[in-house]
Design a protein around this motif. Structure first.
Motif, PDB file in Angstrom:
ATOM      1  N   ILE A 119       0.868  -1.169   0.000  1.00  0.00           N
ATOM      2  CA  ILE A 119       0.000   0.000   0.000  1.00  0.00           C
ATOM      3  C   ILE A 119       0.904   1.217   0.000  1.00  0.00           C
ATOM      4  CG2 ILE A 119      -1.774   1.303   1.234  1.00  0.00           C
ATOM      5  CD1 ILE A 119      -2.570  -1.382   2.593  1.00  0.00           C
ATOM      6  N   THR A 120       0.842   1.984  -1.070  1.00  0.00           N
ATOM      7  CA  THR A 120       1.647   3.199  -1.153  1.00  0.00           C
ATOM      8  C   THR A 120       0.870   4.367  -0.565  1.00  0.00           C
ATOM      9  OG1 THR A 120       0.786   3.822  -3.318  1.00  0.00           O
ATOM     10  CG2 THR A 120       2.758   2.399  -3.293  1.00  0.00           C
ATOM     11  N   GLU A 154       2.241   6.522   9.803  1.00  0.00           N
ATOM     12  CA  GLU A 154       3.037   6.604  11.030  1.00  0.00           C
ATOM     13  C   GLU A 154       2.861   5.332  11.856  1.00  0.00           C
ATOM     14  OE1 GLU A 154       2.708   9.287  14.979  1.00  0.00           O
ATOM     15  OE2 GLU A 154       2.805  10.390  13.084  1.00  0.00           O
ATOM     16  N   LYS A 155       1.647   4.822  11.890  1.00  0.00           N
ATOM     17  CA  LYS A 155       1.367   3.628  12.670  1.00  0.00           C
ATOM     18  C   LYS A 155       1.786   2.347  11.957  1.00  0.00           C
ATOM     19  CE  LYS A 155      -2.179   1.017  14.975  1.00  0.00           C
ATOM     20  NZ  LYS A 155      -3.551   0.672  15.156  1.00  0.00           N
ATOM     21  N   MET A 156       1.514   2.256  10.660  1.00  0.00           N
ATOM     22  CA  MET A 156       1.675   0.976   9.966  1.00  0.00           C
ATOM     23  C   MET A 156       3.003   0.787   9.243  1.00  0.00           C
ATOM     24  SD  MET A 156      -2.017   0.117   8.367  1.00  0.00           S
ATOM     25  CE  MET A 156      -3.371  -0.363   9.408  1.00  0.00           C
ATOM     26  N   ASP A 157       3.610   1.848   8.770  1.00  0.00           N
ATOM     27  CA  ASP A 157       4.861   1.727   8.017  1.00  0.00           C
ATOM     28  C   ASP A 157       6.018   1.622   9.006  1.00  0.00           C
ATOM     29  OD1 ASP A 157       6.806   1.667   6.081  1.00  0.00           O
ATOM     30  OD2 ASP A 157       6.653   3.801   5.591  1.00  0.00           O
ATOM     31  N   VAL A 158       6.131   0.448   9.616  1.00  0.00           N
ATOM     32  CA  VAL A 158       7.081   0.228  10.706  1.00  0.00           C
ATOM     33  C   VAL A 158       8.519   0.474  10.275  1.00  0.00           C
ATOM     34  CG1 VAL A 158       7.961  -1.492  12.354  1.00  0.00           C
ATOM     35  CG2 VAL A 158       5.513  -1.391  11.837  1.00  0.00           C
ATOM     36  N   ASP A 161       9.749   2.755   5.065  1.00  0.00           N
ATOM     37  CA  ASP A 161      10.235   2.734   3.680  1.00  0.00           C
ATOM     38  C   ASP A 161       9.251   3.392   2.707  1.00  0.00           C
ATOM     39  OD1 ASP A 161       8.259   0.798   3.689  1.00  0.00           O
ATOM     40  OD2 ASP A 161       9.479  -0.746   2.708  1.00  0.00           O
ATOM     41  N   GLY A 162       8.182   3.972   3.239  1.00  0.00           N
ATOM     42  CA  GLY A 162       7.236   4.695   2.397  1.00  0.00           C
ATOM     43  C   GLY A 162       6.111   3.852   1.822  1.00  0.00           C
ATOM     44  N   VAL A 163       6.101   2.547   2.118  1.00  0.00           N
ATOM     45  CA  VAL A 163       5.003   1.670   1.705  1.00  0.00           C
ATOM     46  C   VAL A 163       4.626   0.775   2.885  1.00  0.00           C
ATOM     47  CG1 VAL A 163       5.578   1.645  -0.760  1.00  0.00           C
ATOM     48  CG2 VAL A 163       6.547  -0.091   0.739  1.00  0.00           C
TER      49      VAL A 163
END
Length: 177
Positions: A119-120, A154-158, A161-163
């Motif tokens: 997901i971008t 902020e929450k999911m892109d641990v 890397d931008g995706v």
């Protein structure tokens, strides 16, 4: 005689049995869903144009066109522009009867617009914008959309890397760290 009794059977028994096995819905549930499906889609398939009036009634203040197309594309797996009753039932079954992983995988596919496994930020902006357009009176408040997408990333892109990978998505939704 009631109306239900006058109607011919819509699904041949072997197909009904097959759908029962594939979806986990009972034969009775499938029959009821099929009757409703045929009432709204007498041609036996759903097109994006069939969905637009339904979403317009549900969301009269906004413009649901983009969101309707996204929903349709998620159900139209072979990208032929139509969704059959079997396809619709299979997807509804995943949403209604699937385990947590199956449900989260379906939601991930909904957001992964190009199907590349990520997901971008752009895909997230498209979806969130479509939701805001559907809910608000012709005005997508871009600042709100951007803030919303920033919070999701902020929450999911641990790994930052931008995706959002499917693993990051699933772990975040399950609140696994």
């Amino acid at each position: 005689m009631q109306d239900d009794e006058k109607q011919p059977p819509y699904i041949f028994p072997e197909r009904l049995s097959s759908l029962t096995c594939q979806t986990g819905f009972s034969k009775d549930e499938i029959r009821k869903l099929y009757r409703a499906f045929k009432q709204h889609c007498p041609r036996g398939a759903v097109t994006t144009n069939d969905l637009k009036p339904a979403y317009a009634k549900l969301f009269p203040l906004g413009d649901p066109a983009k969101y309707t197309q996204i929903v349709f594309n998620t159900f139209d797996k072979d990208r032929d522009g139509i969704v059959s009753f079997g396809d619709l039932l299979t997807e509804i079954s995943l949403i209604a009867n699937g385990d947590v992983d199956e449900k989260l995988s379906w939601i991930f596919r909904f957001y992964d617009l190009n199907g590349d496994g990520y997901i971008t930020r752009k895909e997230m902006l498209v979806i969130i914008s479509a939701i805001y357009e559907m809910l608000h009176n012709g005005q997508t408040i871009q600042r709100m959309v951007n803030r919303h997408v920033d919070k999701v990333f902020e929450k999911m892109d641990v790994d930052k890397d931008g995706v959002i990978s499917q693993e990051e998505f699933m772990n975040s939704c399950k609140n696994v760290q």
